[in-house]
Design a protein around this motif. Structure first.
Motif, PDB file in Angstrom:
ATOM      1  N   SER A  28       0.831  -1.201   0.000  1.00 20.50           N
ATOM      2  CA  SER A  28       0.000   0.000   0.000  1.00 20.50           C
ATOM      3  C   SER A  28       0.868   1.255   0.000  1.00 20.50           C
ATOM      4  O   SER A  28       0.625   2.204  -0.733  1.00 20.50           O
ATOM      5  CB  SER A  28      -0.914   0.013   1.233  1.00 20.50           C
ATOM      6  N   ALA A  29       1.911   1.236   0.819  1.00 20.65           N
ATOM      7  CA  ALA A  29       2.721   2.450   0.980  1.00 20.65           C
ATOM      8  C   ALA A  29       3.532   2.759  -0.282  1.00 20.65           C
ATOM      9  O   ALA A  29       3.552   3.898  -0.759  1.00 20.65           O
ATOM     10  CB  ALA A  29       3.649   2.282   2.178  1.00 20.65           C
ATOM     11  N   GLY A  31       4.316   3.211  -3.884  1.00 24.02           N
ATOM     12  CA  GLY A  31       3.525   3.397  -5.101  1.00 24.02           C
ATOM     13  C   GLY A  31       3.951   4.673  -5.793  1.00 24.02           C
ATOM     14  O   GLY A  31       5.121   5.068  -5.755  1.00 24.02           O
ATOM     15  N   LEU A  32       2.982   5.332  -6.403  1.00 20.60           N
ATOM     16  CA  LEU A  32       3.295   6.552  -7.144  1.00 20.60           C
ATOM     17  C   LEU A  32       3.795   7.648  -6.222  1.00 20.60           C
ATOM     18  O   LEU A  32       4.517   8.544  -6.646  1.00 20.60           O
ATOM     19  CB  LEU A  32       2.056   7.018  -7.892  1.00 20.60           C
ATOM     20  N   GLY A  33       3.411   7.567  -4.964  1.00 18.09           N
ATOM     21  CA  GLY A  33       3.908   8.537  -3.984  1.00 18.09           C
ATOM     22  C   GLY A  33       5.427   8.531  -3.934  1.00 18.09           C
ATOM     23  O   GLY A  33       6.061   9.577  -3.816  1.00 18.09           O
ATOM     24  N   ASN A  34       6.022   7.373  -4.040  1.00 20.93           N
ATOM     25  CA  ASN A  34       7.472   7.254  -3.969  1.00 20.93           C
ATOM     26  C   ASN A  34       8.136   7.584  -5.291  1.00 20.93           C
ATOM     27  O   ASN A  34       9.139   8.284  -5.343  1.00 20.93           O
ATOM     28  CB  ASN A  34       7.870   5.819  -3.598  1.00 20.93           C
ATOM     29  N   TYR A 114      -5.340   9.707  -7.939  1.00 20.60           N
ATOM     30  CA  TYR A 114      -4.349   8.625  -8.038  1.00 20.60           C
ATOM     31  C   TYR A 114      -4.583   7.774  -9.281  1.00 20.60           C
ATOM     32  O   TYR A 114      -3.654   7.437 -10.015  1.00 20.60           O
ATOM     33  CB  TYR A 114      -4.429   7.756  -6.788  1.00 20.60           C
ATOM     34  N   PHE A 231       1.189  10.961   2.945  1.00 21.31           N
ATOM     35  CA  PHE A 231       0.698  10.369   1.711  1.00 21.31           C
ATOM     36  C   PHE A 231       1.455   9.080   1.400  1.00 21.31           C
ATOM     37  O   PHE A 231       0.869   8.038   1.096  1.00 21.31           O
ATOM     38  CB  PHE A 231       0.867  11.364   0.561  1.00 21.31           C
ATOM     39  N   SER A 232       2.764   9.152   1.495  1.00 23.98           N
ATOM     40  CA  SER A 232       3.584   8.033   1.072  1.00 23.98           C
ATOM     41  C   SER A 232       3.400   6.813   1.985  1.00 23.98           C
ATOM     42  O   SER A 232       3.436   5.676   1.523  1.00 23.98           O
ATOM     43  CB  SER A 232       5.047   8.443   1.041  1.00 23.98           C
ATOM     44  N   SER A 234       0.699   6.058   3.426  1.00 23.20           N
ATOM     45  CA  SER A 234      -0.734   5.715   3.386  1.00 23.20           C
ATOM     46  C   SER A 234      -1.452   6.030   4.699  1.00 23.20           C
ATOM     47  O   SER A 234      -2.385   5.345   5.089  1.00 23.20           O
ATOM     48  CB  SER A 234      -0.946   4.218   3.074  1.00 23.20           C
ATOM     49  N   LEU A 236      -3.729   8.032   5.819  1.00 24.54           N
ATOM     50  CA  LEU A 236      -4.835   8.972   5.679  1.00 24.54           C
ATOM     51  C   LEU A 236      -6.019   8.617   6.561  1.00 24.54           C
ATOM     52  O   LEU A 236      -7.058   9.245   6.484  1.00 24.54           O
ATOM     53  CB  LEU A 236      -5.275   9.067   4.218  1.00 24.54           C
ATOM     54  N   THR A 239      -7.076   3.440   5.213  1.00 30.92           N
ATOM     55  CA  THR A 239      -6.396   2.265   4.669  1.00 30.92           C
ATOM     56  C   THR A 239      -5.753   1.362   5.732  1.00 30.92           C
ATOM     57  O   THR A 239      -6.018   0.162   5.787  1.00 30.92           O
ATOM     58  CB  THR A 239      -5.291   2.732   3.701  1.00 30.92           C
ATOM     59  N   SER A 325      -1.024  -0.175  -4.430  1.00 31.92           N
ATOM     60  CA  SER A 325      -1.482   0.984  -3.647  1.00 31.92           C
ATOM     61  C   SER A 325      -2.933   1.311  -3.989  1.00 31.92           C
ATOM     62  O   SER A 325      -3.736   1.615  -3.103  1.00 31.92           O
ATOM     63  CB  SER A 325      -0.608   2.203  -3.927  1.00 31.92           C
ATOM     64  N   SER A 328      -5.346  -0.811  -2.265  1.00 34.39           N
ATOM     65  CA  SER A 328      -5.556  -0.429  -0.863  1.00 34.39           C
ATOM     66  C   SER A 328      -6.425   0.825  -0.782  1.00 34.39           C
ATOM     67  O   SER A 328      -7.182   0.994   0.175  1.00 34.39           O
ATOM     68  CB  SER A 328      -4.216  -0.237  -0.148  1.00 34.39           C
ATOM     69  N   LEU A 329      -6.311   1.683  -1.777  1.00 33.77           N
ATOM     70  CA  LEU A 329      -7.185   2.871  -1.796  1.00 33.77           C
ATOM     71  C   LEU A 329      -8.637   2.464  -2.045  1.00 33.77           C
ATOM     72  O   LEU A 329      -9.557   2.967  -1.402  1.00 33.77           O
ATOM     73  CB  LEU A 329      -6.721   3.852  -2.878  1.00 33.77           C
TER      74      LEU A 329
END
Ligand code: PHE
Length: 446
Positions: A28-29, A31-34, A114, A231-232, A234, A236, A239, A325, A328-329
């Motif tokens: 989950s953590a 993903g595109l955040g990274n 996302y 965000f990175s 997860s 929020l 999740t 990710s 998980s969202l």
């Protein structure tokens, strides 16, 4: 077999094994955040100062908040709706369910933008087969993202995520995570080696590590690093509470949190170690924002032996990281729908997917709308959800009570400092994002 029963007739699905827990949280953590967001935020907001503050925040707030959210879910065997209801019922209030709507909805706001970016990545995966040699990458990005060409990719991203989510927790997530995440790390290391050996790459290394004191004292650097960390990881508010509810009682939550934070941060730093050296080598402005990844990496592939293969493989593995990710969202809306409205999984999945698809359409179509929504979400909405869950965990349920839950099954127990970091550092940090973000979004802070 797990002896825990939840209030519903069916025993809740549980993750099997310790590795699976870490893989799920890390899936989950990471993903595109990274890969996409971390480098562009770092490039725009403070470079080396951003990196330093980011790591500090992950260590002081991120890991503690990860434990808190997982423990909350495990304690009540429910996602945010059931868990907050559980907390507030102990205080003779029926408001918990309603309060939980905030983290659920703010997480969904993230899902909406996302999925649009997942679509972009899928498009670049296919484009990678033709190779990027000779293309003007800036123009290439702009004639795709924010136009009707991006729409079919957005639709595809939602459909694929929905299909995998529908298969359920164990069948859908575990096998994919165990193979693809390690593969992504290996590829990131290979690409990093290529990037840092490019002529001119040293500029990128300096940008990442040479102290930048001016940016260190700029509140904008702190704001962005904080928002990026939540965000990175997860964090929020929906999740990881849900993932926590899938945990057996004896899971070592502190170690799962620590590994998740470690892998997540490593992935972000590796991505930066590819993007910045390459950007300096090719003369791409590190300040380019949202397109940064898309206008930098294809240049790297065009320059390396077997570049088409590496390019396609990179975007493929990023698609997978993004989908774990995205799953998980989706789960962050599906579980609350099932819990609050007693819907079945099929109906909840269909409604969540349709909503993400429709709400994302305008953002896929127009870049200014995309940017507006992303800014509103990260500056205002996201911190509301996180703040609420932090207050519920550390103040209403109580840091000491939650610490007992966290330590259950832990090899290394958390001391009283854990509650202090949660109660004060995490809550004040999140409040700072909300206030600073709202001022910034409304234009009061420039
Ligand atoms: N952490 C994910 C990423 O870095 C995004 C995400 C945020 C997933 C919140 C779930 C919840 O890409």
């Amino acid at each position: 077999m797990d002896k825990e029963k939840t209030s519903s007739a069916m025993p809740r699905e549980k993750w099997s094994g310790k590795l699976a827990v870490i893989m799920a949280a890390a899936g989950s953590a990471i993903g595109l955040g990274n890969i996409w967001m971390f480098p562009w935020r770092m490039g725009t907001y403070g470079g080396s100062a951003f990196l330093l503050i980011y790591v500090l925040i992950v260590a002081l707030i991120g890991i503690v908040a990860l434990m808190g959210e997982l423990a909350l879910g495990r304690r009540f065997g429910k996602g945010p709706i059931g868990a907050l209801d559980g907390i507030l019922r102990q205080k003779k209030s029926a408001l918990g369910k309603w309060i939980a709507l905030f983290p659920v909805l703010t997480t969904f706001a993230v899902t909406v933008f996302y999925m649009v970016v997942v679509g972009w990545i899928m498009h670049y995966f296919v484009a990678a087969f033709r190779g990027f040699a000779g293309l003007d990458l800036g123009t290439y990005f702009n004639t795709f993202a924010g136009t009707s060409n991006a729409v079919p990719w957005h639709v595809l991203a939602v459909i694929i995520t929905a299909a995998i989510t529908y298969l359920g927790v164990k069948k859908g997530l575990e096998p994919a995570n165990k193979i693809l995440l390690p593969a992504l790390f290996v590829l990131l290391v290979v690409l990093m080696i290529r990037a840092i050996t490019l002529p001119g790459a040293i500029g990128g290394i300096n940008f990442m590590f040479k102290p930048n004191f001016a940016a260190l004292s700029d509140p904008l650097t702190w704001f962005n690093a904080l928002a990026q960390a939540l965000f990175s990881l997860s964090l929020l508010g929906s999740t990881l509470v849900i993932y926590g509810s899938y945990l057996p009682k004896d899971t070592d939550i502190p170690s799962a949190a620590w590994y998740t934070a470690l892998f997540d941060t490593a992935a972000a730093i590796l991505a930066a170690l590819i993007v910045f050296p390459a950007a300096f080598a090719f003369g791409v402005n590190v300040n380019s924002g949202i397109p940064l990844l898309f206008i930098t990496l294809p240049g790297l592939f065009a320059q390396m032996p077997a570049g088409i293969l590496f390019g396609a493989l990179f975007f493929l593995l990023v698609v997978f990281a993004a989908i774990t990710s995205a799953i998980s969202l989706f789960e962050s809306a599906i579980e609350p729908l099932m819990d609050a409205l007693k819907w079945g999984r099929t109906k909840a999945t269909l409604v969540t997917s349709a909503a993400a698809l429709l709400a994302g359409l305008p953002l896929a179509l127009r870049m200014d709308w995309f940017t507006y929504w992303m800014r509103l979400t990260s500056a205002v909405l996201m911190p509301i959800g996180t703040l609420i869950i932090m207050i519920m965990i550390f103040w209403v349920y109580g840091a000491e009570n939650m610490r007992r839950e966290v330590n259950h099954g832990a090899v290394v127990s958390m001391g009283a400092w854990w509650g202090f970091l949660g109660k004060y550092v995490a809550v004040i940090g999140t409040l700072f994002i909300l206030v600073a973000g709202t001022l910034r979004f409304t234009g009061l802070w420039r």
